[in-house]
Design a protein around this motif. Sequence first.
Motif, short mmCIF file in Angstrom:
data_model
loop_
_atom_site.label_atom_id
_atom_site.label_comp_id
_atom_site.label_asym_id
_atom_site.label_seq_id
_atom_site.Cartn_x
_atom_site.Cartn_y
_atom_site.Cartn_z
N UNK A 160 117.59 18.05 84.74
CA UNK A 160 118.36 18.91 83.88
C UNK A 160 117.71 19.26 82.70
N UNK A 161 116.38 18.53 81.97
CA UNK A 161 115.97 18.90 80.76
C UNK A 161 114.31 19.39 81.24
N UNK A 162 114.05 19.73 82.35
CA UNK A 162 112.72 19.92 82.55
C UNK A 162 112.71 21.35 83.52
N UNK A 163 112.21 22.17 83.04
CA UNK A 163 112.16 23.58 83.72
C UNK A 163 110.64 24.03 83.99
N UNK A 164 110.18 24.26 85.19
CA UNK A 164 108.78 24.84 85.40
C UNK A 164 108.85 26.36 85.94
N UNK A 165 108.00 27.26 85.68
CA UNK A 165 107.94 28.45 86.25
C UNK A 165 106.24 28.93 86.23
N UNK A 166 106.47 29.85 87.23
CA UNK A 166 104.94 30.49 87.42
C UNK A 166 105.17 31.92 87.70
N UNK A 167 104.49 32.93 87.05
CA UNK A 167 104.68 34.32 87.22
C UNK A 167 103.46 35.07 87.53
N UNK A 168 103.53 35.97 88.28
CA UNK A 168 102.40 37.00 88.44
C UNK A 168 103.06 38.35 88.30
N UNK A 169 102.24 39.24 87.48
CA UNK A 169 102.88 40.56 87.34
C UNK A 169 101.74 41.53 87.50
N UNK A 170 102.03 42.64 88.30
CA UNK A 170 101.06 43.82 88.42
C UNK A 170 101.72 44.80 87.75
N UNK A 171 101.25 45.11 86.41
CA UNK A 171 101.91 46.15 85.55
C UNK A 171 101.00 47.29 85.43
N UNK A 172 101.50 48.18 84.49
CA UNK A 172 100.69 49.46 84.21
C UNK A 172 101.32 49.72 82.68
N UNK A 173 100.37 50.33 81.99
CA UNK A 173 100.69 51.23 80.74
C UNK A 173 100.30 52.72 80.86
N UNK A 174 101.32 53.57 80.77
CA UNK A 174 101.16 54.85 81.07
C UNK A 174 99.96 55.45 80.52
N UNK A 175 99.25 56.50 80.91
CA UNK A 175 98.13 57.21 80.38
C UNK A 175 98.55 58.08 79.24
N UNK A 176 97.60 58.87 78.52
CA UNK A 176 98.28 59.46 77.51
C UNK A 176 97.17 60.78 77.00
N UNK A 177 97.38 61.16 75.94
CA UNK A 177 96.86 62.40 75.53
C UNK A 177 96.31 62.07 74.24
N UNK A 178 95.00 62.38 73.88
CA UNK A 178 94.44 62.33 72.49
C UNK A 178 95.02 63.56 71.56
N UNK A 179 95.57 63.26 70.78
CA UNK A 179 96.26 64.10 69.90
C UNK A 179 95.76 64.08 68.56
#
Length: 831
Positions: A543-562
Amino acid sequence: MLVRANLATSVASAGLALALAAPAHAASEAPASDAPVAEKSGGGAPAAPVDDSIVVTARRRAETVQTVPLAVTVVGGAHIENTGAFNVGRLTQLTPTLQFYSSNPRNTSVNIRGLGAPLGLTNDGIEQGVGVYIDDVFYARAASSTFDFLDVSRIEVLRGPQGTLFGKNTTAGALNITTRAPTFDPEARLEATAGNLGFVQLKGAVSGPLSDTLAVRLAGSFTQRDGTIYNVTQRQWINSQDNKGARLQFLWRPSSGVEVTLAGDYNKQNPNCCALVYVRTGATQRPANRQYAALAAAQNYAVPSTNPFDRLTDEDVALRAKNETGGVSLRAKIQTGLGTITSITAWRFWDWDPSNDRDYLGLPITTKSNNPSHQDQYTQELRLTGETGRFNYTVGAFGFYQKIHTTGVQQQGPAASKFLIAPSNALSNDPSVLNGLTASNDITLKNTSAAIYGKFGYKLTDTLSIQPGVRLNYDKKDGVYNSTVTDGNGNLVVFKINPATGKSANSSREAAQLAVLAPQYFVANFSDWNLSGDVTLAWDPTRDVHVYGTYARSFKSGGINLNGVPSNTDGTPLLQFATIKPERVNHFEVGIKTQFWGRKGTFNVAAFRTEINDYQAQVSNYTVGALRGYLANAEKVRTQGVEVDFALRPSERFSVYSNAAYTDAKYVRFKNAPCPPELSGGTQPVDSNGNLTSPPAAPGVSGVSPLSCDISGQVLPGVSKWSFSYGGEVNLPVQAFGGEGQVYLGVDGNYRSRFSSNPTPSAYTWVEGYALTNFRLGVRRDGRFDIYGWVRNAFDTKYFDQLAVASGNTGLIVGQVGDPRTYGLTVRTQF
């Protein structure tokens, strides 16, 4: 009906009072959260930041903070108020893995675990990696994080990629801020604070029913403080605070299954700000007569103090940091047989009107360096959250459109020729060469983003669940950069090429001008699709112990030099630098959340590793010209570490907490990075293949500079390897204000180890570690009345928020000094 009529009158009267007495300042607007959250008031000590009873909506459903399988720090409204954390900058003192840097509102970075946005000058053409959400509305500009929090119920700091849960993609994490919603029970909150440095802060909120189905809430805030830096030229204190804001919300609840919130806000800052002070000088590879000491001596100039903690400057340009933001949002929640359908429609604007002194000195070198900007953003999010048997889900669609128009100007003054042109050139003695030389910039960006996303959960057993998520994203950016240059007589200054020889046909006077401010025009476009996702495995052995494991494949959008891009010798922009590739993120995390001693104690640990390919890094070429910095892709960076949250509350009379973070963030591969100032500024003789014909000089020695530097293995900017926050409170029962109350003593503080304050680590820009400690002593009764004295930075620690390399690579290092000791008195009431 008489009660409601009186309440409506009270609301209107309170609104008028706030508008006249303190046109409040706010962190933002928005509607209520997906689930109501009972804020602990009562007479005992405020709950520590980690509390098993705190309900969060980080995953778009009501869960206690201990059972949600992700790294999240929750700071309640009472804790925010008691510790004086009235903006994101102060919030960093409570959450060690949150970093906040702001030399002015536009040049603001919010990072988590060292990731989010490049440290340095803001570039309109890129995304922020840490999403800021206020009542479900995404705030595209980090400038909004400089405003005061207003009427906040709680703040959730979510660490790691969150793109499968939030509308806008967030690769580094998110600040999920929930404000207090309108109530059908009449209530009012008032708070007044006065302190040294002329500090005055007023906050107020009033809420209640207008009918059986309609409730309203009006909140406002006003903050004002004298500056902490004295300008001996202007004879006034600068770097002041001047924040105002207000938010009005209407909650319509026609039935138990329908809830609609209409919210509007307006926020304004207009301080005398923002100056950086002289810190030190460091040798570069420029000739000695082109480094700071010689250049200053040539004009018989000396800064008012070489000790930055004397807090003196002589900047000779009037400063301004006028910052306005606001908007309207409509949020509807409908309970259906499939689950809860939520729609959030919002429009926001941002106006930025600055005046800066970018030479940071009392010499008229750069007399204008301003980039006024206006943004409009429109967002629409629609999501469905539900649960059936062992299966739960959140699916959503998100649309975003943003338009930014920036009209910048940089102008040189009468001292520019002697400071920016080589003394060996006779033109350096002619002030008219650069005096009045002006670059006028016109920059536009249209940014469109659309996504569908989903997060799902399935209970494999009563204690084991798997939770995959997916996101499909489309981004499109269209930008135009147009900079024209005129001399002091208003004549265009352009690159001229001799068609017969292909070489420059500019006069020596024009060449000197073009070396300082160069015209440039280009159009750039970026568009891309991306599919990303994550999966979490959660196990609850007890009840008082919680375990987790995560893998994420993510991205940050490309951009423009302004901010402009490098160009070749004839001024043609090198368009390969105009766009920046998307970041590709691989994230791994494991964590365990535990409670003990009858849930009086909490101990959570998270370990993470995040790898980013094509990291979007801020770079600088350290020239004397207007190109102050641009973005490039570093091949790979990595951040990894361990975070620990501990809280103990053995009784209503005593509570303590401590949060700690070890963060190891570095460039894994960045072989063509800009060199630090100590390796820059010298000659770069190259052969026909572009290779140096002479070996580079040693650091700080005049001679040949490398064309680029390999900084693989060096640290990312702005990240302390070790950081801690801690606090506690003890109280004793007393008779107070006609009832039972408590007298209490509280302490909170934070420590961070040293960090690099330059995109490429430099010997001159390390900010040394420091610790800050704050105290408060007061008396309160039943959560209805509270009066306490407080002192922040009690030991008057001298520290820097950040350091910067002044333009021109003269070796001048400037810095933003942290607040000195401050103290005051706060009175708060609730009824």
